[in-house]
Design a protein around this motif. Sequence first.
Motif: not given
Length: 113
Positions: A46-57, A59-73
């Motif tokens: 259940x915890x693994x499923x919850x983490x996967x769901x939150x990561x999916x939900x 995803x845009x915010x998480x990918x913005x953390x790891x993208x370059x600063x000048x590349x807009x999401x």
Amino acid sequence: MRRTISSISPIIKIPDPAEQRKRVATRKRKKRGWLGTLLFYILFPLIVWLVAFLLWFYWRDVSAWFSKGDAPVNSPGTVKPHERTDTAPAERPAEKILEEDRRKLDEILKRRG
């Protein structure tokens, strides 16, 4: 068989491999009860499923953390309204449709009544 002690042969003890394994330092593991095991097997997925769901939900915010600063999401933004074409059927006013339906229903009721 007993070993005999004699003055001629010194006592040489050959180490037994099973005894050596017993002497190796091992950490004692605490046995988990059946309730702990049951909770682990239920809560861990259940915890693994919850983490996967939150990561999916998020995803845009998480990918913005790891993208370059000048590349807009790419955000969904607003959808452009679809332009009307001439092939669309002409709509009649809703009031007129309701008025005609009311008249037909009144005629049907008068015939039955």
